[in-house]
Write an enzyme that holds these catalytic residues in place. Structure first.
Site, PDB file in Angstrom:
ATOM      1  N   ARG A  79      -6.605   2.096  11.832  1.00  0.00           N
ATOM      2  CA  ARG A  79      -5.920   0.669  11.534  1.00  0.00           C
ATOM      3  C   ARG A  79      -7.556   0.012  12.044  1.00  0.00           C
ATOM      4  O   ARG A  79      -7.031  -1.152  12.443  1.00  0.00           O
ATOM      5  CB  ARG A  79      -4.543   0.571  12.039  1.00  0.00           C
ATOM      6  CG  ARG A  79      -3.655   1.458  11.628  1.00  0.00           C
ATOM      7  CD  ARG A  79      -2.230   0.757  12.465  1.00  0.00           C
ATOM      8  NE  ARG A  79      -2.414   1.737  13.548  1.00  0.00           N
ATOM      9  CZ  ARG A  79      -2.642   1.023  15.300  1.00  0.00           C
ATOM     10  NH1 ARG A  79      -3.363  -0.068  14.867  1.00  0.00           N
ATOM     11  NH2 ARG A  79      -2.542   2.047  16.164  1.00  0.00           N
ATOM     12  N   ARG A 110      12.122  -7.801   1.915  1.00  0.00           N
ATOM     13  CA  ARG A 110      11.250  -6.521   1.658  1.00  0.00           C
ATOM     14  C   ARG A 110      13.366  -5.922   2.300  1.00  0.00           C
ATOM     15  O   ARG A 110      14.064  -6.320   3.610  1.00  0.00           O
ATOM     16  CB  ARG A 110      10.845  -6.250   2.577  1.00  0.00           C
ATOM     17  CG  ARG A 110      10.523  -4.644   2.350  1.00  0.00           C
ATOM     18  CD  ARG A 110       9.180  -4.372   3.811  1.00  0.00           C
ATOM     19  NE  ARG A 110       8.991  -3.965   5.153  1.00  0.00           N
ATOM     20  CZ  ARG A 110       8.287  -3.563   5.511  1.00  0.00           C
ATOM     21  NH1 ARG A 110       6.809  -3.574   5.188  1.00  0.00           N
ATOM     22  NH2 ARG A 110       7.872  -4.361   6.699  1.00  0.00           N
ATOM     23  N   LYS A 141       0.861  -0.977  -0.259  1.00  0.00           N
ATOM     24  CA  LYS A 141       0.505  -0.009  -0.017  1.00  0.00           C
ATOM     25  C   LYS A 141       0.899   1.197  -0.190  1.00  0.00           C
ATOM     26  O   LYS A 141       0.235   1.872  -0.910  1.00  0.00           O
ATOM     27  CB  LYS A 141      -0.307  -0.325   1.074  1.00  0.00           C
ATOM     28  CG  LYS A 141      -0.642   0.395   2.726  1.00  0.00           C
ATOM     29  CD  LYS A 141      -1.311   0.584   3.819  1.00  0.00           C
ATOM     30  CE  LYS A 141      -0.808   0.349   4.913  1.00  0.00           C
ATOM     31  NZ  LYS A 141       0.026  -0.715   5.700  1.00  0.00           N
ATOM     32  N   ARG A 163      14.339  -4.962   8.104  1.00  0.00           N
ATOM     33  CA  ARG A 163      13.839  -4.952   9.943  1.00  0.00           C
ATOM     34  C   ARG A 163      14.459  -6.775  10.677  1.00  0.00           C
ATOM     35  O   ARG A 163      13.484  -7.734   9.879  1.00  0.00           O
ATOM     36  CB  ARG A 163      12.836  -4.644   9.907  1.00  0.00           C
ATOM     37  CG  ARG A 163      12.814  -3.311   9.619  1.00  0.00           C
ATOM     38  CD  ARG A 163      11.581  -2.857   8.783  1.00  0.00           C
ATOM     39  NE  ARG A 163      10.504  -2.765   9.534  1.00  0.00           N
ATOM     40  CZ  ARG A 163       9.844  -2.175   9.902  1.00  0.00           C
ATOM     41  NH1 ARG A 163       9.319  -0.622   9.464  1.00  0.00           N
ATOM     42  NH2 ARG A 163       8.155  -2.500  10.998  1.00  0.00           N
ATOM     43  N   ARG A 173       2.573 -10.802  13.026  1.00  0.00           N
ATOM     44  CA  ARG A 173       1.572  -9.447  12.677  1.00  0.00           C
ATOM     45  C   ARG A 173       0.715  -9.625  11.771  1.00  0.00           C
ATOM     46  O   ARG A 173      -0.534  -8.106  11.449  1.00  0.00           O
ATOM     47  CB  ARG A 173       2.892  -8.502  11.448  1.00  0.00           C
ATOM     48  CG  ARG A 173       4.070  -8.324  12.684  1.00  0.00           C
ATOM     49  CD  ARG A 173       4.975  -7.584  11.733  1.00  0.00           C
ATOM     50  NE  ARG A 173       4.990  -6.307  11.529  1.00  0.00           N
ATOM     51  CZ  ARG A 173       5.555  -6.059   9.668  1.00  0.00           C
ATOM     52  NH1 ARG A 173       6.734  -6.536   9.659  1.00  0.00           N
ATOM     53  NH2 ARG A 173       5.636  -5.261   9.710  1.00  0.00           N
TER      54      ARG A 173
END
Length: 548
Positions: free
Chosen positions: A408, A447, A333, A480, A491
């Site tokens: 959220r 990522r 997104k 990360r 998550r």
């Protein structure tokens, strides 16, 4: 909630004779019976002998001993800041032999002890980011795993949202536990505002005091650790009122959840410390003995609830292009938001960037957020809400925006609607970039993130021009630590728990548009732009048609 003084006696427990003479006292279902509370105590007694059992009991020469006070009770106590949850929880834990778990203490302990989760949380904080809910959930799960099997718990200040309530139910179930009761300590909002204006906190151990109700033995010095006491900047009247609005908005669903499960107890907390303390002792005694009457739907309906803001009518709203992008972590997104903003010439509002910007510029909200972070506390949602509203008031968003990372949760969706109404705006559409969980797990393993500007990259889908270097600022790219497979799945579980009700909310409001996000970036961008152009044309025609 009431303690039912008229429950028939059993062999194991009964009402002590002090309660006699009050059988006809008026009782209100679901609320604490003030007339009975001063006299009725539920206490374990030895069994009453009857002719049929006398001989057998004498031969066995046994007398039933009172059970341990803890009885492996699992209690949660909730209420807004200022109701005295921490003070009362400490007393109840000592009296009923319960383990006290306060999420704030668990979080600070992980930071102090430099556990793996504490190091991860500290890294978020050092980068000027909010600590994700799943990290806090994992800390709570680790703490629960270490609980002794023969001892009960009292959970202080958690859950705060319906998603956290479902998480807690599942967590306890995994350890063969269940909540016996959720106590809502209710105090009128104006009383809380007055209380917090006189509250002082220890800088070292965070123990709360009050200059009238619970003063320290030595002025300005903590009784427990000798630390300095200070008045928190977030205890100002305006901040407290905003925090209360958010609390009622988020907690309404929690109250409904536990009321439906027949576990909610409403205890008035507006009287003196000793009166409320006695009332809570009676409540836990009644829960332990099974003589508790839980709150009804009518009792919950009588509690304060914020009015739900309505969307600005179409003909009154200013003609803007206001979009929200939803999607799980790794759905792309952020990338789609950049494409959309470039094509439509709209500002990209990413809440992570917004949070870091307020910290960097040391705005009033940034300084407030930093006080929480310096204390090793989680930054409350109302601070994030205020940052978003402040950003929406800036002149560069007059024609529209693309909001990424907010809302959220369902309560944040209501907060956003209130913000939009105050600015005579209404959302144009909510774009949900939908990607399957397994695809996201695969994506995040590749990522990369820039250490300086946090720009996202991917080894396959969005590789940097120079390996290991950010295209924008030249910063070093890194992976990360929370992009491991197990952490990503946690998550995703948090995302679904929090965001699925939000998706249904926007679908019901006919604002939701799903974008298939499992294709390459260009294909997803093409569909997103096509959808947005179609929405913009429809929105413009609706505004013209509804004009008075």
């Amino acid at each position: 909630m009431s303690i039912n003084a008229e429950t028939p006696r059993s062999a194991a427990a009964t009402v002590v004779p002090a309660c006699q003479g009050h059988d006809n006292a008026p009782k209100q279902p679901g609320v604490f019976n003030q007339r009975v509370e001063a006299h009725c105590l539920v206490a374990p007694l030895t069994p009453v002998r009857t002719p049929a059992t006398h001989g057998r009991q004498r031969a066995a020469r046994t007398v039933r001993a009172p059970p341990r006070l803890s009885f492996r009770m699992n209690i949660a106590i909730i209420g807004p800041s200022g109701v005295g949850k921490g003070t009362h929880a400490s007393h109840l834990c000592a009296k009923f032999e319960l383990r006290h778990v306060a999420v704030g203490d668990v979080f600070r302990a992980n930071l102090k002890n430099r556990t793996a989760l504490g190091i991860l949380a500290r890294k978020y904080m050092e980068q000027g980011e909010l600590v994700p809910d799943e990290v806090v959930d994992a800390m709570l799960e680790e703490w629960t795993n270490r609980l002794p099997g023969d001892r009960g718990t009292l959970i202080d200040g958690f859950p705060r949202t319906a998603g956290q309530a479902r998480f807690l139910d599942e967590l306890l179930r995994r350890y063969h536990r269940t909540l016996d009761a959720v106590i809502y300590l209710h105090v009128d909002d104006e009383e809380i505002v007055l209380r917090l204006s006189g509250r002082f906190i220890c800088r070292n151990c965070q123990k709360p005091y009050h200059q009238q109700e619970n003063p320290p033995a030595v002025y300005g010095v903590c009784d427990e650790c000798g630390g300095e006491l200070y008045h928190r900047p977030d205890d100002s009247t305006d901040v407290v009122r905003a925090r209360l609005r958010m609390f009622h908005r988020t907690t309404s669903a929690v109250l409904d959840h536990y009321r439906a499960a027949q576990k909610l107890v409403i205890v008035p907390g507006g009287d003196s410390l000793l009166e409320v303390q006695s009332r809570l002792e009676l409540t836990l005694t009644a829960v332990r003995s099974g003589k508790i009457v839980f709150a009804s739907a009518r009792d919950v309906a009588a509690l304060p609830r914020p009015a739900v803001a309505a969307a600005t009518p179409v003909h009154l709203a200013r003609q803007t292009l206001d979009f929200v992008l939803l999607g799980a972590p790794g759905s792309g997104k952020g990338t789609q938001a950049e494409v959309l903003c470039a094509r439509l010439r709209l500002p990209h509002i990413a809440t992570g960037d917004l949070f870091r910007d307020n910290l960097r510029r040391e705005t009033k909200l940034g300084k407030l957020a930093k006080t929480y972070m310096d204390r090793g506390e989680l930054v409350p949602d109302d601070v994030t809400d205020a940052m978003v509203e402040d950003r929406l008031a800036q002149p560069d968003v007059v024609d529209g925006f693309v909001l990424d990372g907010f809302p959220r949760t369902l309560h944040q969706a209501h907060a956003l609607m209130e913000m939009m109404s105050r600015h005579r705006r209404r959302l144009t559409a909510v774009l949900y970039i939908k990607v399957a969980d397994e695809a996201i797990v695969g994506r995040l393993s590749g990522r990369l993130v820039c250490e300086k500007c946090q720009a996202p990259y991917h080894t396959h889908f969005k590789a940097p021009k120079a390996a290991g270097k950010c295209d924008h600022c030249g910063g070093t790219l890194y992976q990360r630590p929370d992009d491991s497979s197990s952490t990503v799945r946690a998550r995703l579980a948090t995302f679904h728990r929090q965001t699925e009700p939000l998706i249904e909310f926007y679908r019901h409001a006919t604002l939701l548009h799903e974008i298939a996000g499992e294709r390459d970036v260009q294909a997803v961008a093409a569909e997103t732009l096509k959808t947005v152009r179609r929405i913009a044309l429809v929105a413009e025609s609706d505004i013209i048609a509804s004009a008075p």
